[in-house]
Design a protein around this motif. Sequence first.
Motif, PDB file in Angstrom:
ATOM      1  N   ALA A  72       0.067  14.464  -0.410  1.00 33.97           N
ATOM      2  CA  ALA A  72      -0.177  14.373   1.214  1.00 33.97           C
ATOM      3  C   ALA A  72       0.258  15.996   1.412  1.00 33.97           C
ATOM      4  CB  ALA A  72       0.727  13.430   1.991  1.00 33.97           C
ATOM      5  N   PHE A  73       1.341  16.496   0.926  1.00 33.13           N
ATOM      6  CA  PHE A  73       1.990  17.853   1.104  1.00 33.13           C
ATOM      7  C   PHE A  73       1.000  18.827   0.543  1.00 33.13           C
ATOM      8  CE2 PHE A  73       4.293  21.331  -0.762  1.00 33.13           C
ATOM      9  CZ  PHE A  73       4.821  21.881   0.536  1.00 33.13           C
ATOM     10  N   ASP A  74       0.566  18.630  -0.795  1.00 35.72           N
ATOM     11  CA  ASP A  74      -0.339  19.626  -1.632  1.00 35.72           C
ATOM     12  C   ASP A  74      -1.751  19.811  -0.580  1.00 35.72           C
ATOM     13  OD1 ASP A  74       1.592  20.130  -3.344  1.00 35.72           O
ATOM     14  OD2 ASP A  74       0.741  18.805  -4.786  1.00 35.72           O
ATOM     15  N   ILE A  79       1.422  12.179  11.146  1.00 36.78           N
ATOM     16  CA  ILE A  79       1.993  11.511   9.821  1.00 36.78           C
ATOM     17  C   ILE A  79       0.699  11.705   8.976  1.00 36.78           C
ATOM     18  CG2 ILE A  79       3.108   9.601   8.445  1.00 36.78           C
ATOM     19  CD1 ILE A  79       4.116   8.891  11.324  1.00 36.78           C
ATOM     20  N   ILE A  80       1.055  12.096   7.534  1.00 41.04           N
ATOM     21  CA  ILE A  80      -0.102  12.212   6.547  1.00 41.04           C
ATOM     22  C   ILE A  80       0.422  11.617   5.443  1.00 41.04           C
ATOM     23  CG2 ILE A  80      -1.551  13.770   5.366  1.00 41.04           C
ATOM     24  CD1 ILE A  80      -0.894  16.020   7.149  1.00 41.04           C
ATOM     25  N   GLY A  81      -0.126  10.271   5.111  1.00 39.55           N
ATOM     26  CA  GLY A  81       0.145   9.623   3.961  1.00 39.55           C
ATOM     27  C   GLY A  81      -0.913  10.040   2.816  1.00 39.55           C
ATOM     28  N   LEU A  82      -0.828   9.253   1.691  1.00 37.76           N
ATOM     29  CA  LEU A  82      -1.374   9.539   0.608  1.00 37.76           C
ATOM     30  C   LEU A  82      -3.057   9.146   0.741  1.00 37.76           C
ATOM     31  CD1 LEU A  82      -0.445   8.652  -3.019  1.00 37.76           C
ATOM     32  CD2 LEU A  82      -2.807   8.824  -2.498  1.00 37.76           C
ATOM     33  N   ALA A  83      -3.121   7.737   0.868  1.00 37.53           N
ATOM     34  CA  ALA A  83      -4.683   6.927   0.945  1.00 37.53           C
ATOM     35  C   ALA A  83      -4.188   5.860   1.405  1.00 37.53           C
ATOM     36  CB  ALA A  83      -5.438   7.269  -0.524  1.00 37.53           C
ATOM     37  N   PRO A  84      -5.179   4.934   1.713  1.00 34.74           N
ATOM     38  CA  PRO A  84      -5.030   3.561   2.294  1.00 34.74           C
ATOM     39  C   PRO A  84      -4.838   2.652   0.989  1.00 34.74           C
ATOM     40  CG  PRO A  84      -7.136   4.264   3.050  1.00 34.74           C
ATOM     41  CD  PRO A  84      -6.619   5.565   2.238  1.00 34.74           C
ATOM     42  N   ALA A  85      -4.009   1.620   1.193  1.00 32.45           N
ATOM     43  CA  ALA A  85      -3.699   0.834   0.042  1.00 32.45           C
ATOM     44  C   ALA A  85      -4.870  -0.268  -0.436  1.00 32.45           C
ATOM     45  CB  ALA A  85      -2.419   0.064   0.355  1.00 32.45           C
ATOM     46  N   THR A 144      -2.545   9.403   9.495  1.00 29.51           N
ATOM     47  CA  THR A 144      -3.583   9.754   8.803  1.00 29.51           C
ATOM     48  C   THR A 144      -3.379   9.868   7.344  1.00 29.51           C
ATOM     49  OG1 THR A 144      -6.004  10.824   8.628  1.00 29.51           O
ATOM     50  CG2 THR A 144      -3.961  12.206   8.887  1.00 29.51           C
ATOM     51  N   ALA A 145      -4.420  10.199   6.391  1.00 28.53           N
ATOM     52  CA  ALA A 145      -4.016  10.250   4.937  1.00 28.53           C
ATOM     53  C   ALA A 145      -4.844  11.352   4.412  1.00 28.53           C
ATOM     54  CB  ALA A 145      -4.333   9.122   4.369  1.00 28.53           C
ATOM     55  N   ALA A 146      -4.305  12.070   3.417  1.00 27.87           N
ATOM     56  CA  ALA A 146      -5.045  13.002   2.891  1.00 27.87           C
ATOM     57  C   ALA A 146      -6.487  12.525   2.225  1.00 27.87           C
ATOM     58  CB  ALA A 146      -4.155  13.571   1.541  1.00 27.87           C
ATOM     59  N   VAL A 201       4.602  15.344   9.454  1.00 32.22           N
ATOM     60  CA  VAL A 201       5.726  14.563   8.310  1.00 32.22           C
ATOM     61  C   VAL A 201       4.742  14.321   7.269  1.00 32.22           C
ATOM     62  CG1 VAL A 201       7.261  12.903   7.467  1.00 32.22           C
ATOM     63  CG2 VAL A 201       7.425  13.772   9.863  1.00 32.22           C
ATOM     64  N   CYS A 202       4.757  14.848   5.984  1.00 33.96           N
ATOM     65  CA  CYS A 202       4.018  14.716   4.801  1.00 33.96           C
ATOM     66  C   CYS A 202       4.722  13.738   4.054  1.00 33.96           C
ATOM     67  CB  CYS A 202       3.552  15.787   3.875  1.00 33.96           C
ATOM     68  SG  CYS A 202       2.889  17.149   4.846  1.00 33.96           S
ATOM     69  N   LEU A 203       4.094  12.528   3.611  1.00 38.45           N
ATOM     70  CA  LEU A 203       4.611  11.365   2.666  1.00 38.45           C
ATOM     71  C   LEU A 203       4.063  11.425   1.358  1.00 38.45           C
ATOM     72  CD1 LEU A 203       4.306   8.340   5.245  1.00 38.45           C
ATOM     73  CD2 LEU A 203       5.930  10.182   5.319  1.00 38.45           C
ATOM     74  N   GLY A 204       5.032  12.149   0.557  1.00 37.40           N
ATOM     75  CA  GLY A 204       4.463  12.218  -0.810  1.00 37.40           C
ATOM     76  C   GLY A 204       3.796  13.630  -0.913  1.00 37.40           C
ATOM     77  N   LYS A 205       3.949  14.196  -2.286  1.00 37.61           N
ATOM     78  CA  LYS A 205       3.624  15.488  -2.857  1.00 37.61           C
ATOM     79  C   LYS A 205       1.993  15.470  -2.793  1.00 37.61           C
ATOM     80  CE  LYS A 205       4.456  18.564  -6.719  1.00 37.61           C
ATOM     81  NZ  LYS A 205       2.840  18.995  -6.834  1.00 37.61           N
TER      82      LYS A 205
END
Length: 220
Positions: A159-161, A59-65, A115-117, A153-157
């Motif tokens: 992460a996908f990009d 699972i790939i998120g954007l970044a830590p909050a 993880t995250a981008a 699984v990419c959570l948000g654009k």
Amino acid sequence: MKVNSVSKLNKKIIRCEKCPRLVTYIRKVSVEKVKRHKGEKYWGRPLSGFGDLHAQLLIIGLAPAAHGGNRTGRMFTGDSSGDWVSRVLFENGFATKPTSKHVGDGFALINAYITAAVKCAPPDNKPSNQEICTCSDYLVQEILLLKDVTVIVCLGKIAFDALRKILNIKNQKFSHGSRFSYGNKLILCSYHPSRQNTQTGRLSWYQWNKIFSEVKSILN
């Protein structure tokens, strides 16, 4: 420099200071804090991924909050996005419990790795293109080292990009629920479970859960 294990990579990530704006921001947030977390000690460093090293699901998120992972020291832990992630993973058999509040709370991933981008919390949740590019080498290494991953699984654009760029994926666009094959991997996209999406109804629980029930069906 490449490393030969996830643990070595994670140590390298935690020490990273490649993006001055992000380093300054996460340290500032960790000192100033917010009222509801005033008495807590913040992690305040880059965040590595975590989970099952033999996971089939990445699972790939954007970044830590800023006041979630950047405070607790674990991705998707201690904030509303983390509440959605932990619950959906538990309900579909990918986590040991439905809540992820702090390190040492008994929450663990099953056949999944998160993880995250971008590994540092960015101001306003908006990393720059240069920061995403700088951090992309870590994501490349994670994908290479997590050899059993078959579903991403990419959570948000964002992460996908980030994934699309490092894998040189062409002719694919981000949309919630989209899925496609890349080599021996299946890639699925979901809106990020941010408050901006969940509280406005852009992402319903049904839509969110459907993504992970699909993953469960694929891997079972």
